[in-house]
Design an enzyme around this catalytic site. Sequence first.
Site, PDB file in Angstrom:
ATOM      1  N   GLU A 191       1.047  -0.858  -0.118  1.00  0.00           N
ATOM      2  CA  GLU A 191      -0.238  -0.232  -0.303  1.00  0.00           C
ATOM      3  C   GLU A 191       0.734   1.280  -0.127  1.00  0.00           C
ATOM      4  O   GLU A 191       0.624   2.087   0.571  1.00  0.00           O
ATOM      5  CB  GLU A 191      -0.508   0.165   1.354  1.00  0.00           C
ATOM      6  CG  GLU A 191      -2.436  -1.376   1.807  1.00  0.00           C
ATOM      7  CD  GLU A 191      -2.651  -1.228   2.340  1.00  0.00           C
ATOM      8  OE1 GLU A 191      -2.561  -0.718   3.366  1.00  0.00           O
ATOM      9  OE2 GLU A 191      -3.690  -1.869   2.347  1.00  0.00           O
ATOM     10  N   ASN A 232       2.425  -5.545  -3.310  1.00  0.00           N
ATOM     11  CA  ASN A 232       0.595  -5.637  -2.770  1.00  0.00           C
ATOM     12  C   ASN A 232       0.614  -4.161  -2.423  1.00  0.00           C
ATOM     13  O   ASN A 232       0.364  -3.608  -1.616  1.00  0.00           O
ATOM     14  CB  ASN A 232       0.553  -6.363  -1.253  1.00  0.00           C
ATOM     15  CG  ASN A 232      -0.782  -6.937  -1.644  1.00  0.00           C
ATOM     16  OD1 ASN A 232      -1.147  -7.830  -2.247  1.00  0.00           O
ATOM     17  ND2 ASN A 232      -1.264  -7.166  -0.052  1.00  0.00           N
ATOM     18  N   HIS A 268     -10.492  -6.056  -2.335  1.00  0.00           N
ATOM     19  CA  HIS A 268     -11.898  -5.985  -1.448  1.00  0.00           C
ATOM     20  C   HIS A 268     -12.652  -5.525  -2.266  1.00  0.00           C
ATOM     21  O   HIS A 268     -12.119  -4.382  -2.097  1.00  0.00           O
ATOM     22  CB  HIS A 268     -11.246  -5.008   0.028  1.00  0.00           C
ATOM     23  CG  HIS A 268     -10.125  -5.643   0.358  1.00  0.00           C
ATOM     24  ND1 HIS A 268     -10.190  -6.741   1.427  1.00  0.00           N
ATOM     25  CD2 HIS A 268      -8.508  -5.497   1.264  1.00  0.00           C
ATOM     26  CE1 HIS A 268      -9.514  -7.238   1.820  1.00  0.00           C
ATOM     27  NE2 HIS A 268      -7.983  -6.882   1.122  1.00  0.00           N
ATOM     28  N   GLU A 298      -6.627 -10.736  -1.300  1.00  0.00           N
ATOM     29  CA  GLU A 298      -7.147 -10.335  -0.093  1.00  0.00           C
ATOM     30  C   GLU A 298      -8.306 -10.571  -0.380  1.00  0.00           C
ATOM     31  O   GLU A 298      -9.443 -10.015   0.152  1.00  0.00           O
ATOM     32  CB  GLU A 298      -6.698  -9.277   0.582  1.00  0.00           C
ATOM     33  CG  GLU A 298      -4.759  -8.948   0.624  1.00  0.00           C
ATOM     34  CD  GLU A 298      -4.537  -7.930   1.245  1.00  0.00           C
ATOM     35  OE1 GLU A 298      -5.320  -7.523   1.786  1.00  0.00           O
ATOM     36  OE2 GLU A 298      -3.452  -7.797   2.195  1.00  0.00           O
ATOM     37  N   ASP A 300     -12.297 -10.423  -1.026  1.00  0.00           N
ATOM     38  CA  ASP A 300     -13.565 -10.722  -0.285  1.00  0.00           C
ATOM     39  C   ASP A 300     -14.665  -9.540  -0.254  1.00  0.00           C
ATOM     40  O   ASP A 300     -14.276  -8.642  -1.101  1.00  0.00           O
ATOM     41  CB  ASP A 300     -12.939 -10.332   1.564  1.00  0.00           C
ATOM     42  CG  ASP A 300     -12.282  -9.160   1.722  1.00  0.00           C
ATOM     43  OD1 ASP A 300     -13.042  -7.749   1.197  1.00  0.00           O
ATOM     44  OD2 ASP A 300     -11.827  -8.982   2.452  1.00  0.00           O
TER      45      ASP A 300
HETATM   46  C1  XIL Z   1      -6.307  -6.421   8.761  1.00  0.00           C
HETATM   47  C2  XIL Z   1      -6.579  -7.984   9.430  1.00  0.00           C
HETATM   48  O1  XIL Z   1      -6.984  -8.177   8.836  1.00  0.00           O
HETATM   49  C3  XIL Z   1      -7.200  -7.477  10.558  1.00  0.00           C
HETATM   50  O2  XIL Z   1      -7.195  -7.934  11.188  1.00  0.00           O
HETATM   51  C4  XIL Z   1      -6.544  -5.748  10.891  1.00  0.00           C
HETATM   52  O3  XIL Z   1      -7.854  -5.786  12.589  1.00  0.00           O
HETATM   53  C5  XIL Z   1      -6.494  -4.961  10.221  1.00  0.00           C
HETATM   54  O4  XIL Z   1      -5.354  -5.243   9.014  1.00  0.00           O
HETATM   55  N1  XIL Z   1      -4.559  -4.366   3.892  1.00  0.00           N
HETATM   56  C6  XIL Z   1      -4.044  -5.393   4.037  1.00  0.00           C
HETATM   57  C7  XIL Z   1      -4.308  -6.537   5.867  1.00  0.00           C
HETATM   58  O5  XIL Z   1      -2.728  -5.167   4.017  1.00  0.00           O
HETATM   59  O6  XIL Z   1      -2.834  -6.687   5.860  1.00  0.00           O
HETATM   60  C8  XIL Z   1      -5.312  -6.197   5.974  1.00  0.00           C
HETATM   61  O7  XIL Z   1      -5.320  -6.688   7.124  1.00  0.00           O
HETATM   62  C9  XIL Z   1      -6.512  -5.058   5.064  1.00  0.00           C
HETATM   63  C10 XIL Z   1      -6.163  -5.013   4.871  1.00  0.00           C
END
Ligand code: XIL
Length: 840
Positions: A191, A232, A268, A298, A300
């Site tokens: 990020e 990432n 996401h 990641e 969802d």
């Molecule tokens: C999230 C975790 O899932 C949570 O448990 C934590 O509180 C915050 O981070 N992008 C990412 C991940 O790269 O590391 C994040 O994970 C979600 C967003």
Amino acid sequence: MQRCSCRHPALWLVGWLVAGCATGEPADLTPAALEAKARRGDDRDDRDDRDHHHPQSRRPPIGSLADAAARTDRLVGTAVDAPFLNSDPVYAATLASEFSYLTPGNETKWGSLQPVDPAHWEFAPADAILSFAHRRHLAAKGHVLIWHSQLPPFINDGVTRDDLVALVRRNIHEVMRRYRHETRAWDVVNEAVADDGTLRDTVFLRTLGPTYIADAFRWAREEDRQAVLYYNDFNIDTVNAKSNAVYELVRGLVDAHVPIDGVGFQMHLEAQTAPSTEEMVANLTRFTDLGLRVNISELDVRIANAVGDLATRLAIQRQVFHRAVAACVQVAGCESVTTWGFTDLDSWIDATFGPDDPLELDEQYRRKPAYYGMIDGFMAVPVDPPGTPPNLIANGSFEIGSDGWAASGGRLSTSRRTAHTGERSARVTDRTEASHGAVYDARSVASRNTSYDVSAWVRISGAASDRVTLTATTRCIGGADTVTALATATATDAAWLPLGGELTTPDCIADDIALGLSGPAAGVVLHVDDVALRRHEQLGPELVANPGFEIDTAGWFGFGGAALSSTAAQAHSGARSGVATARTATFQGPGLDLLAAGAALGGTYRASAWLRIAGTSLSPVAMTLKSTCDGQATFQRIAITTASDAGWTRLTGSIALPSCAATELVAYFEGPPAGTDIYLDDVSLRQDLSVRSPNLIANADFESGSTSGWFGFGSPALTATTAQAHGGRWSLLATNRSATFMGPGSDILAVASPGVYQASAWVRLDGAAAGPVFMTAKITCAGAADQFVRIGAASATDSGWTLLTGSLSVPSCPRSGLIVYFEGPPAGVNEYIDDVELRR
Ligand code: XIL
């Protein structure tokens, strides 16, 4: 720790087969494992069924996400949460049986490893996850080495440049070295780019300058020569300002021979704005064209704000999971799909975006429709074209067995001898009657009084040809079965045949809604594949009066100050399109006043438009709804797509309009950078009448043959009559009207809630050739005087039925009375009414 070489999917598979790192742990006999075992009963049939000419059928049929992913030589992973792993055996067993890859959700972040001071490390939670991965033969990715979030307290702007370099290098060194045997890959930098495409303002950028990114990759490579090193990020899942910036960033790294191996796309996603497979593929491919690998890191899919009931939202979520996995499968360099968690019991979404169910297994670890979407993605079952209503049958493709299906006689199993798509289909053998076949219980997905398109592919063996029928069986509680043949055709043993028909569910609480495929003579084997149940959209009239800008821009305006004109420079159809020019901000573009166009507040609309841009080669264009209620403006995304300067792109979406008494309701197109022109053509907005809310009016069509639910406002006499009827046989007649205000009324106090309702009714007179009819509401706010509000008016006659339409805005005061009634004709004139509706 011993190295379990999981560096490459193929090697990993080999490692798995020779069990080079097995510890000989017994298989868990948890509920999930038992359930999976029971499911596999189904597979025994496949074994005698294998076609030995097809190499793939020499492998056992798929029983998990990992099996499905392995069919494409990919890994399927999940983020893992240490507290769940340590305390919930079902979590651990499901993780091990479904996945081939894992990422610690938090435990390898710097702030988790050094939560207090630079002298102390807390490796235990990460050790537990990575040794689990090792024992259970799961590949693992470390996450993350450099990220602005979840940092140790001692990493801040007070740290000098030299100290920060030393701390970063030491973190990379300690962590990568410790886990080098367990991690096949690392997210090195996470990020680092902001949404606008500039480098994110972080402690690393401020203290180390922009070269920290290249340095981090170099340091990581020094530490582990084999790990796949990833950049990432989120919101880069399609072509947009941010993904363009990430593309330029990593292209620069590749050109400078910085040791970066790949890019992770977090994905996401939000269901209603998720990109299409084509958009994702186009975006992923430009990165693999740089010689990099990619992965979905990641995934969802949020559904809390999607349109429709729960079954529909879960089916839309299924479409998006299917699309995302299909995109990875279509890109040669895409090596894995990881979901950010796997059970709705444990997702970061609830804490970050609000309560939701964004993952592929539910709270009880049961497979959600999204799970089957992932399976279909790996098995190359085609994705739905954008804008297709979702399939409410989660498992219509039978790629992982016959979950959700039963036999009405004979024996149901799955087979890989033949498949319409993917590698597997359902079959019914040992049929001793023509009525024996495959049955799907649709009670939990089908709503009452709703139309659906039902379709399936069928084929037979054991006879050259025979009839196959698609049936629906419905039963209202306490009633008798109704069996409807939705479609019949002659199936053959030579090819798959499509069957399709329309089902309208009864307007009752049903204790049976079942779909069935049956018909061939006893002894014939029936094969079934790709069964779909999709809501049959009933679209209302076109709301956009000037959809193609063929003459001018009537009805349109330049939202936010853009100039709007009709142009012959481009056209998707006809000779002209609309174009927004002089755009000085990304939010400016063509706008349409939906209130002026007559949009039904509270209604759900299907949107479609064709877009093209000039001034930028590719850019997202969104269609946004701005609504103002009680002086408060709200912006909602209707749809988004990637537009190009090389051709037209279609945008599709749906939007539920607010049901508040909106003073402003505008749809507009936005997104490209300032200076880019937006061309727009063939815009359509049509209400989806099949998702309207229930009618507030009871006994609205009088087909009960009674006046039940109605009363005489004033003192008219009411009768249900067959003397006239607009629809059906019955209507309501009001006689003995001794004043113009008298007529039939309905009390809606108990069923109405604040907001706007659309009203319609059919009216007719008896005793005068013509006269006015009004639909009126009497609203009583507690402690205040009665208000009489005109809902709508019509000029009725005695020679035919007239449609009265209007809208009612129910105030949010504490109400003690709410009545609607029909009035207007002179005293002595009789009123008929029929088919009265008051809905959002
Ligand atoms: C999230 C975790 O899932 C949570 O448990 C934590 O509180 C915050 O981070 N992008 C990412 C991940 O790269 O590391 C994040 O994970 C979600 C967003």
